[in-house]
Design an enzyme around this catalytic site. Sequence first.
Site, PDB file in Angstrom:
ATOM      1  N   ARG A  53       4.731   8.533  -1.073  1.00 54.04           N
ATOM      2  CA  ARG A  53       4.097   8.455   0.248  1.00 54.04           C
ATOM      3  C   ARG A  53       3.074   7.329   0.174  1.00 54.04           C
ATOM      4  NH1 ARG A  53      -0.215   8.730  -1.856  1.00 54.04           N
ATOM      5  NH2 ARG A  53      -1.115   8.858   0.206  1.00 54.04           N
ATOM      6  N   ALA A  55       1.802   4.044   2.911  1.00 58.67           N
ATOM      7  CA  ALA A  55       2.596   3.050   3.644  1.00 58.67           C
ATOM      8  C   ALA A  55       3.288   2.015   2.735  1.00 58.67           C
ATOM      9  CB  ALA A  55       1.705   2.375   4.690  1.00 58.67           C
ATOM     10  N   ASP A 244      -1.791   3.027   7.908  1.00 57.10           N
ATOM     11  CA  ASP A 244      -0.321   3.043   7.928  1.00 57.10           C
ATOM     12  C   ASP A 244       0.252   2.037   8.915  1.00 57.10           C
ATOM     13  OD1 ASP A 244      -1.357   5.875   7.179  1.00 57.10           O
ATOM     14  OD2 ASP A 244       0.607   5.616   6.256  1.00 57.10           O
TER      15      ASP A 244
HETATM   16  O1  MRU Z   1       1.218  10.884   4.851  1.00 54.57           O
HETATM   17  P1  MRU Z   1       0.872   9.884   3.794  1.00 54.57           P
HETATM   18  O2  MRU Z   1       0.345  10.497   2.545  1.00 54.57           O
HETATM   19  O3  MRU Z   1       2.020   8.924   3.535  1.00 54.57           O
HETATM   20  O4  MRU Z   1      -0.301   9.047   4.437  1.00 54.57           O
HETATM   21  C1  MRU Z   1      -0.919   8.026   3.704  1.00 54.57           C
HETATM   22  C2  MRU Z   1      -2.071   7.432   4.379  1.00 54.57           C
HETATM   23  O5  MRU Z   1      -2.422   7.782   5.476  1.00 54.57           O
HETATM   24  C3  MRU Z   1      -2.750   6.303   3.653  1.00 54.57           C
HETATM   25  O6  MRU Z   1      -4.108   6.307   3.945  1.00 54.57           O
HETATM   26  C4  MRU Z   1      -2.134   4.987   4.132  1.00 54.57           C
HETATM   27  O7  MRU Z   1      -0.741   5.005   3.940  1.00 54.57           O
HETATM   28  C5  MRU Z   1      -2.690   3.835   3.447  1.00 54.57           C
HETATM   29  S1  MRU Z   1      -1.932   3.642   1.866  1.00 54.57           S
HETATM   30  C6  MRU Z   1      -2.480   2.341   1.023  1.00 54.57           C
END
Ligand code: MRU
Length: 368
Positions: A53, A55, A244
């Site tokens: 997980r 982004a 994201d």
């Molecule tokens: O649902 P997730 O765990 O994929 O969400 C991740 C986030 O919200 C992070 O803060 C975002 O992807 C930034 S990652 C460098």
Amino acid sequence: MKVDGISYRSIWPAEDGAAAEIIDQTRLPHDFVTARLETLEDAAHAIRAMLVRGAPLIGATAAYGLWLAMSRDPSDENLERAAETLLATRPTAVNLRWAVEDVRRHVAARPEGERAGAAFRRAGEICDDDAEMNESIGRHGLEVFRQAWKAKGARGTLNVLTHCNAGWLATVDWGTALAPIYMAHDAGIPVFVWVDETRPRNQGAGLTAWELGRHGVPHKVIVDNAGGLLMARGEVDLCVTGTDRTTATGDVCNKIGTYLKALAAKDTGVPFYVALPGPTIDWSLADGAAIPIEERDSREVSHVPGRTDAGEDTSVRITPPDSPVANFGFDVTPARLVTALITERGVCPASREGLAALYPEHAASAAE
Ligand code: MRU
């Protein structure tokens, strides 16, 4: 970054050339376990079920997913099917679309016999570029941290609040929001991190705390609602989060709860920074309200998984069985609440002008 002295990325090609390997993030912080992705379906499942997980890592995994699809069947139809399968896994992080379109472009122009090799090489480049961009975000962020530390009179600790996990586990290496934290810590700035637990999936409690602990960065996990109190008391010097998807105008979509932290930061005069690489910018959007917000399984809210003191993994219900639940994964922080964006190309205001100055090649085509 290192785990028990061994260097890891969050995704890498397996030595036998038949799979991509990942760290199964659903098993952290209790177990450090790696997993093999051998098929397109494995890659799609890993993204959907959040074994990977964050982004940038979602994008990198999708790139390897296209390689796996091409190694079995390099036809146009399969390329299309694989791209659609991957794009349907999670809706919010724009890095997914960016990576799928990038690899698809590289592959589609080649004869079928060359497609798997081209996809594999491109996935590797996407990973290397991500690690490089995040290192650069770290260097630019380090200067922000140095200034904040100087402004504080270089006394006590530099207290930083972060939400969710935007560390190396969320990217290929270094992380976005955590990259400046690691660099400041390594440079001798006494950084202390307030880690939002980040309900419902607890990426802060389980992943950010684990990462910071492995690197030796002092931190405390707090409940999501503690940030306002700490900021009002002067116990937070700056906030830094990842994102994201950020619009061409600087609206920032990130894990649910980020907006409330930005509101509290604005009210208390605490600077609120967002760290991101170029592929997280959606140049086709001018308004954060247009970003699709993922809604996930209600069980993530109604049940809390964990490990008992006796070492047993379990999950307990915390809501009445007859109460419906809503599970929104992300929210949008308007650009006006963001002090600045920290990118691989430098620090800029969260605005159309700020982003266009750093990424002039996108300025003309950016959404109005
Ligand atoms: O649902 P997730 O765990 O994929 O969400 C991740 C986030 O919200 C992070 O803060 C975002 O992807 C930034 S990652 C460098």
